[in-house]
Design a protein around this motif. Structure first.
Motif, mmCIF file in Angstrom:
data_model
loop_
_atom_site.group_PDB
_atom_site.id
_atom_site.type_symbol
_atom_site.label_atom_id
_atom_site.label_comp_id
_atom_site.label_asym_id
_atom_site.label_seq_id
_atom_site.Cartn_x
_atom_site.Cartn_y
_atom_site.Cartn_z
ATOM 1 N N THR A 103 0.320 133.657 1.760
ATOM 2 C CA THR A 103 -0.152 134.388 0.587
ATOM 3 C C THR A 103 0.027 133.489 -0.630
ATOM 4 N N ALA A 104 -0.402 133.972 -1.780
ATOM 5 C CA ALA A 104 -0.315 133.183 -3.004
ATOM 6 C C ALA A 104 0.766 133.747 -3.914
ATOM 7 N N LEU A 105 1.299 132.857 -4.759
ATOM 8 C CA LEU A 105 2.259 133.288 -5.769
ATOM 9 C C LEU A 105 1.470 133.839 -6.951
ATOM 10 N N LYS A 106 1.692 135.084 -7.259
ATOM 11 C CA LYS A 106 0.909 135.759 -8.290
ATOM 12 C C LYS A 106 1.836 136.604 -9.149
ATOM 13 N N MET A 206 -14.481 135.095 4.680
ATOM 14 C CA MET A 206 -13.114 135.049 4.165
ATOM 15 C C MET A 206 -12.934 136.119 3.094
ATOM 16 N N LEU A 207 -11.803 136.816 3.153
ATOM 17 C CA LEU A 207 -11.447 137.813 2.154
ATOM 18 C C LEU A 207 -10.356 137.245 1.257
ATOM 19 N N THR A 208 -10.438 137.524 -0.026
ATOM 20 C CA THR A 208 -9.384 137.122 -0.957
ATOM 21 C C THR A 208 -8.431 138.287 -1.141
ATOM 22 N N ILE A 209 -7.196 138.104 -0.636
ATOM 23 C CA ILE A 209 -6.172 139.143 -0.700
ATOM 24 C C ILE A 209 -4.935 138.552 -1.358
ATOM 25 N N ASN A 210 -4.537 139.108 -2.486
ATOM 26 C CA ASN A 210 -3.382 138.597 -3.232
ATOM 27 C C ASN A 210 -3.513 137.107 -3.536
ATOM 28 N N GLY A 211 -4.738 136.645 -3.750
ATOM 29 C CA GLY A 211 -4.954 135.247 -4.073
ATOM 30 C C GLY A 211 -5.076 134.326 -2.879
ATOM 31 N N ALA A 212 -4.894 134.850 -1.679
ATOM 32 C CA ALA A 212 -4.983 134.040 -0.459
ATOM 33 C C ALA A 212 -6.301 134.306 0.253
ATOM 34 N N LYS A 213 -6.834 133.283 0.925
ATOM 35 C CA LYS A 213 -8.062 133.409 1.700
ATOM 36 C C LYS A 213 -7.703 133.775 3.140
ATOM 37 N N VAL A 214 -8.205 134.915 3.599
ATOM 38 C CA VAL A 214 -7.861 135.424 4.926
ATOM 39 C C VAL A 214 -9.137 135.656 5.724
ATOM 40 N N PRO A 215 -9.247 135.129 6.956
ATOM 41 C CA PRO A 215 -10.431 135.377 7.784
ATOM 42 C C PRO A 215 -10.604 136.871 8.066
ATOM 43 N N TRP A 216 -11.854 137.295 8.098
ATOM 44 C CA TRP A 216 -12.186 138.698 8.365
ATOM 45 C C TRP A 216 -11.553 139.175 9.661
#
Length: 256
Positions: A103-106, A206-216
């Motif tokens: 995940t990303a730091l947000k 790819m979905l952007t979730i909390n700043g992270a790119k996640v495969p569908w």
């Protein structure tokens, strides 16, 4: 009846056929270059061979290679169509849980969910940056965090020295567990948050979730986002909204 006989007659898929063609092309091209080198080295200097034929053959080989690249592009386009990006777009604004440890730091924080198959004696958390360096670490040996079931791990965005790291960086959570016998306890790691965007990257949705790119394909659950809690009314009173799960969201597509 021989099972292998049936398998031998099974037609190859497009990907398998392309891979086989690539292998044969590479072998033929290597052979062609070997023969070309040998012929040029051993040709009669008084009667040199016509280079036009070699040029035509090389052009043909290049044409086949370009056709294979075109086939790869078409395969990606078909994959994109099958993945249903239009369906993925409908997830924007939805609360989604995905099976990933990144995940990303947000906003100066990151959080993950982890699920233990059974109670552990020790759980060690390590936050790792994009370069593979451990920037934060914590070990738990008691309390609810080592019990079987689902838990949340929150990181305040500070490294081992206490320095606050900048927002936007991608971080991975590594969870190491062991029970009283020293055996590892199976653990699953998730992230959860609102889908902020959808994009295509290298043939994947790819979905952007909390700043992270996640495969569908890593989406495990989809929730309706919980409504905002209204402000307190009257003298010290407050309004609470019942929820269908611990996050307060309504599950609309449970995994499994």
């Amino acid at each position: 009846m021989s099972v292998s006989g049936v398998a031998a007659n099974t037609p190859a898929t497009g990907t398998e056929a392309t891979a086989g063609t690539r292998t044969r092309l590479a072998e033929n091209f290597d052979t062609f270059l070997t023969l070309l080198t040998s012929q040029l080295r051993n040709q009669d200097p008084l009667s040199p061979m016509d280079s036009t034929q070699f040029t035509q053959q090389m052009v043909q080989m290049t044409g086949v290679e370009q056709q294979l690249l075109t086939n790869d592009l078409l395969n990606k386009l078909v994959a994109n169509s099958n993945s249903g990006i239009s369906t993925a777009v409908s997830l924007i604004g939805k609360d989604v849980r995905a099976v990933t440890d990144t995940t990303a730091l947000k906003g100066g924080k990151s959080e993950w969910f982890y699920e233990l198959d059974r109670e552990a004696a020790e759980v060690k958390f390590e936050v790792i940056d994009a370069n593979g360096k451990t920037v934060a670490s914590k070990t738990v040996t008691g309390g609810d965090d080592i019990a079987a079931g689902e838990h949340k791990f929150a990181w305040d965005g500070k490294d081992i020295t206490g320095r606050a790291l900048p927002d936007g960086g991608q971080y991975k959570l590594r969870v190491t567990t062991k029970d009283t016998t020293g055996a590892a306890v199976p653990v699953s790691i998730y992230i959860q948050g609102l889908v902020a965007g959808v994009e295509q990257a290298d043939g994947q949705t790819m979905l952007t979730i909390n700043g992270a790119k996640v495969p569908w394909g890593q989406v495990a659950s989809i929730y309706e986002p919980k409504p905002a809690t209204p402000p307190p009314t009257g003298s010290g009173g407050s309004t609470q909204t019942a929820s269908d799960d611990e996050s307060g969201d309504t599950l609309i597509n449970p995994a499994g």
